[in-house]
Design a protein around this motif. Structure first.
Motif, PDB file in Angstrom:
ATOM      1  N   ILE A   1       7.625 -18.538  82.011  1.00  0.00           N
ATOM      2  CA  ILE A   1       8.630 -19.587  81.980  1.00  0.00           C
ATOM      3  C   ILE A   1       9.009 -19.986  83.399  1.00  0.00           C
ATOM      4  CG2 ILE A   1      10.983 -20.134  81.235  1.00  0.00           C
ATOM      5  CD1 ILE A   1      10.509 -17.989  79.006  1.00  0.00           C
ATOM      6  N   GLN A   2       9.146 -21.304  83.612  1.00  0.00           N
ATOM      7  CA  GLN A   2       9.666 -21.847  84.866  1.00  0.00           C
ATOM      8  C   GLN A   2      10.721 -22.878  84.512  1.00  0.00           C
ATOM      9  OE1 GLN A   2       6.207 -23.242  87.227  1.00  0.00           O
ATOM     10  NE2 GLN A   2       7.080 -22.007  88.861  1.00  0.00           N
ATOM     11  N   LYS A   3      11.890 -22.732  85.126  1.00  0.00           N
ATOM     12  CA  LYS A   3      12.997 -23.683  84.937  1.00  0.00           C
ATOM     13  C   LYS A   3      13.267 -23.936  83.457  1.00  0.00           C
ATOM     14  CE  LYS A   3      12.468 -25.715  89.439  1.00  0.00           C
ATOM     15  NZ  LYS A   3      12.664 -26.855  90.287  1.00  0.00           N
ATOM     16  N   GLY A   4      13.234 -22.869  82.656  1.00  0.00           N
ATOM     17  CA  GLY A   4      13.562 -22.952  81.248  1.00  0.00           C
ATOM     18  C   GLY A   4      12.460 -23.440  80.331  1.00  0.00           C
ATOM     19  N   THR A   5      11.288 -23.742  80.865  1.00  0.00           N
ATOM     20  CA  THR A   5      10.187 -24.263  80.052  1.00  0.00           C
ATOM     21  C   THR A   5       9.014 -23.294  80.087  1.00  0.00           C
ATOM     22  OG1 THR A   5      10.858 -26.530  80.559  1.00  0.00           O
ATOM     23  CG2 THR A   5       8.616 -26.215  79.738  1.00  0.00           C
ATOM     24  N   GLU A   6       8.465 -22.993  78.900  1.00  0.00           N
ATOM     25  CA  GLU A   6       7.310 -22.105  78.819  1.00  0.00           C
ATOM     26  C   GLU A   6       6.083 -22.807  79.391  1.00  0.00           C
ATOM     27  OE1 GLU A   6       4.809 -19.475  75.552  1.00  0.00           O
ATOM     28  OE2 GLU A   6       6.685 -20.446  74.956  1.00  0.00           O
ATOM     29  N   LEU A   7       5.331 -22.082  80.206  1.00  0.00           N
ATOM     30  CA  LEU A   7       4.117 -22.650  80.794  1.00  0.00           C
ATOM     31  C   LEU A   7       3.012 -22.683  79.744  1.00  0.00           C
ATOM     32  CD1 LEU A   7       4.006 -20.860  84.279  1.00  0.00           C
ATOM     33  CD2 LEU A   7       5.042 -23.055  83.681  1.00  0.00           C
ATOM     34  N   PRO A   8       2.409 -23.845  79.516  1.00  0.00           N
ATOM     35  CA  PRO A   8       1.302 -23.916  78.549  1.00  0.00           C
ATOM     36  C   PRO A   8       0.021 -23.376  79.163  1.00  0.00           C
ATOM     37  CG  PRO A   8       1.677 -26.070  79.521  1.00  0.00           C
ATOM     38  CD  PRO A   8       2.737 -25.154  80.081  1.00  0.00           C
ATOM     39  N   LYS A   9      -0.944 -23.095  78.293  1.00  0.00           N
ATOM     40  CA  LYS A   9      -2.229 -22.632  78.806  1.00  0.00           C
ATOM     41  C   LYS A   9      -2.919 -23.788  79.524  1.00  0.00           C
ATOM     42  CE  LYS A   9      -4.919 -23.412  74.618  1.00  0.00           C
ATOM     43  NZ  LYS A   9      -5.780 -22.811  73.621  1.00  0.00           N
ATOM     44  N   ALA A  10      -3.697 -23.436  80.524  1.00  0.00           N
ATOM     45  CA  ALA A  10      -4.468 -24.436  81.271  1.00  0.00           C
ATOM     46  C   ALA A  10      -5.851 -24.538  80.648  1.00  0.00           C
ATOM     47  CB  ALA A  10      -4.578 -24.026  82.733  1.00  0.00           C
ATOM     48  N   GLU A  11      -6.392 -25.735  80.630  1.00  0.00           N
ATOM     49  CA  GLU A  11      -7.735 -25.954  80.104  1.00  0.00           C
ATOM     50  C   GLU A  11      -8.596 -26.584  81.194  1.00  0.00           C
ATOM     51  OE1 GLU A  11      -7.651 -28.042  76.393  1.00  0.00           O
ATOM     52  OE2 GLU A  11      -6.045 -26.775  75.609  1.00  0.00           O
ATOM     53  N   PHE A  12      -9.855 -26.166  81.216  1.00  0.00           N
ATOM     54  CA  PHE A  12     -10.787 -26.623  82.241  1.00  0.00           C
ATOM     55  C   PHE A  12     -11.980 -27.309  81.597  1.00  0.00           C
ATOM     56  CE2 PHE A  12      -8.452 -23.021  83.847  1.00  0.00           C
ATOM     57  CZ  PHE A  12      -8.062 -23.431  85.113  1.00  0.00           C
ATOM     58  N   GLU A  13     -12.614 -28.174  82.349  1.00  0.00           N
ATOM     59  CA  GLU A  13     -13.855 -28.798  81.883  1.00  0.00           C
ATOM     60  C   GLU A  13     -14.907 -27.704  81.727  1.00  0.00           C
ATOM     61  OE1 GLU A  13     -14.340 -31.841  80.940  1.00  0.00           O
ATOM     62  OE2 GLU A  13     -12.489 -32.743  81.681  1.00  0.00           O
ATOM     63  N   PRO A  14     -15.817 -27.851  80.774  1.00  0.00           N
ATOM     64  CA  PRO A  14     -16.886 -26.858  80.626  1.00  0.00           C
ATOM     65  C   PRO A  14     -17.633 -26.663  81.947  1.00  0.00           C
ATOM     66  CG  PRO A  14     -16.899 -28.384  78.776  1.00  0.00           C
ATOM     67  CD  PRO A  14     -15.914 -28.926  79.775  1.00  0.00           C
ATOM     68  N   GLY A  15     -17.836 -25.421  82.294  1.00  0.00           N
ATOM     69  CA  GLY A  15     -18.519 -25.086  83.538  1.00  0.00           C
ATOM     70  C   GLY A  15     -17.604 -25.067  84.757  1.00  0.00           C
ATOM     71  N   GLN A  16     -16.341 -25.489  84.600  1.00  0.00           N
ATOM     72  CA  GLN A  16     -15.389 -25.510  85.716  1.00  0.00           C
ATOM     73  C   GLN A  16     -14.348 -24.394  85.628  1.00  0.00           C
ATOM     74  OE1 GLN A  16     -15.729 -27.720  88.325  1.00  0.00           O
ATOM     75  NE2 GLN A  16     -17.634 -28.192  87.252  1.00  0.00           N
ATOM     76  N   GLU A  17     -14.486 -23.524  84.616  1.00  0.00           N
ATOM     77  CA  GLU A  17     -13.524 -22.446  84.427  1.00  0.00           C
ATOM     78  C   GLU A  17     -13.589 -21.467  85.601  1.00  0.00           C
ATOM     79  OE1 GLU A  17     -16.126 -22.902  82.292  1.00  0.00           O
ATOM     80  OE2 GLU A  17     -15.266 -23.610  80.401  1.00  0.00           O
ATOM     81  N   PRO A  18     -12.432 -20.920  86.003  1.00  0.00           N
ATOM     82  CA  PRO A  18     -12.450 -19.886  87.042  1.00  0.00           C
ATOM     83  C   PRO A  18     -13.244 -18.674  86.554  1.00  0.00           C
ATOM     84  CG  PRO A  18     -10.212 -20.642  86.625  1.00  0.00           C
ATOM     85  CD  PRO A  18     -11.073 -21.236  85.568  1.00  0.00           C
ATOM     86  N   GLU A  19     -13.880 -17.984  87.468  1.00  0.00           N
ATOM     87  CA  GLU A  19     -14.678 -16.811  87.118  1.00  0.00           C
ATOM     88  C   GLU A  19     -13.800 -15.769  86.436  1.00  0.00           C
ATOM     89  OE1 GLU A  19     -17.295 -13.415  89.367  1.00  0.00           O
ATOM     90  OE2 GLU A  19     -17.148 -15.405  90.270  1.00  0.00           O
ATOM     91  N   GLY A  20     -14.297 -15.212  85.335  1.00  0.00           N
ATOM     92  CA  GLY A  20     -13.588 -14.144  84.631  1.00  0.00           C
ATOM     93  C   GLY A  20     -12.551 -14.600  83.631  1.00  0.00           C
ATOM     94  N   LEU A  21     -12.393 -15.904  83.451  1.00  0.00           N
ATOM     95  CA  LEU A  21     -11.391 -16.421  82.522  1.00  0.00           C
ATOM     96  C   LEU A  21     -11.729 -15.996  81.096  1.00  0.00           C
ATOM     97  CD1 LEU A  21      -8.837 -18.200  82.713  1.00  0.00           C
ATOM     98  CD2 LEU A  21     -10.265 -20.120  82.049  1.00  0.00           C
TER      99      LEU A  21
END
Length: 182
Positions: free
Chosen positions: A94-114
């Motif tokens: 949570i930041q400033k009272g709002t839950e952080l949503p999951k981040a989505e990446f383009e196929p092949g652009q995901e960080p390593e180990g995600l």
């Protein structure tokens, strides 16, 4: 020279964690305070039969919408008698009272180990997973809020919640942990 030294010491006292300036509060905090990747979030469910610990928290790449991200690596240990759902054992960020949503990446652009979000952990298993969240206010603190469960039976699923037992923002302070990105 003496004036400069006194100003430096005064600034440290006022702005250091726990002081009365920008970096702290006047009241004692019942939760851990992190500095970078030093101290980590840790919680237990079912009398310690299921544990969740962060091992790394860092800013990640921008997601497919161009938003900043926060990568959180957790180590989970399931010593219950049944398979548990990972997602409901992880804290809400949570930041400033709002839950952080999951981040989505383009196929092949995901960080390593995600790790994919829908995941289970078998009885007796330990695993390390990394999830990406949208980091709404980069460089600012993030609150990790533990889920409350109603069933403390280590043979029961962790995801059996009752509305009266879910945490509200007012009652969750003793279960909050603040991550400081500095």
């Amino acid at each position: 020279m003496l004036v400069v030294a006194l100003l430096g010491i005064g600034s440290f006292v006022v702005f250091h964690e726990g002081g009365i300036g920008l970096g702290g509060s006047n009241s004692p905090t019942p939760t851990a305070r992190a500095t970078g990747n030093g101290e980590q979030y840790s919680t237990q469910y079912l009398d310690g039969a299921f544990t969740v610990n962060t091992t790394r928290i860092e800013q990640g790449p921008v997601d497919k919408e161009g938003a900043d991200t926060l990568l959180v690596t957790y180590t989970l240990v399931n010593n219950t008698a049944i398979t548990q759902r990972v997602r409901l054992t992880l804290p809400k960020l949570i930041q400033k009272g709002t839950e952080l949503p999951k981040a989505e990446f383009e196929p092949g652009q995901e960080p390593e180990g995600l790790t994919k979000w829908n995941y289970d952990i078998a009885s007796g298993e330990a695993m390390t997973v990394t999830y990406a969240y949208r980091y709404a206010y980069p460089g600012e603190t993030v609150t990790f809020r533990r889920w409350n469960t109603i069933d403390e039976d280590p043979n029961a699923p962790l995801w059996s919640f009752a509305p009266q037992d879910q945490q509200s923002d007012e009652t969750a302070d003793d279960e909050d942990w603040i991550w400081h990105p500095y």
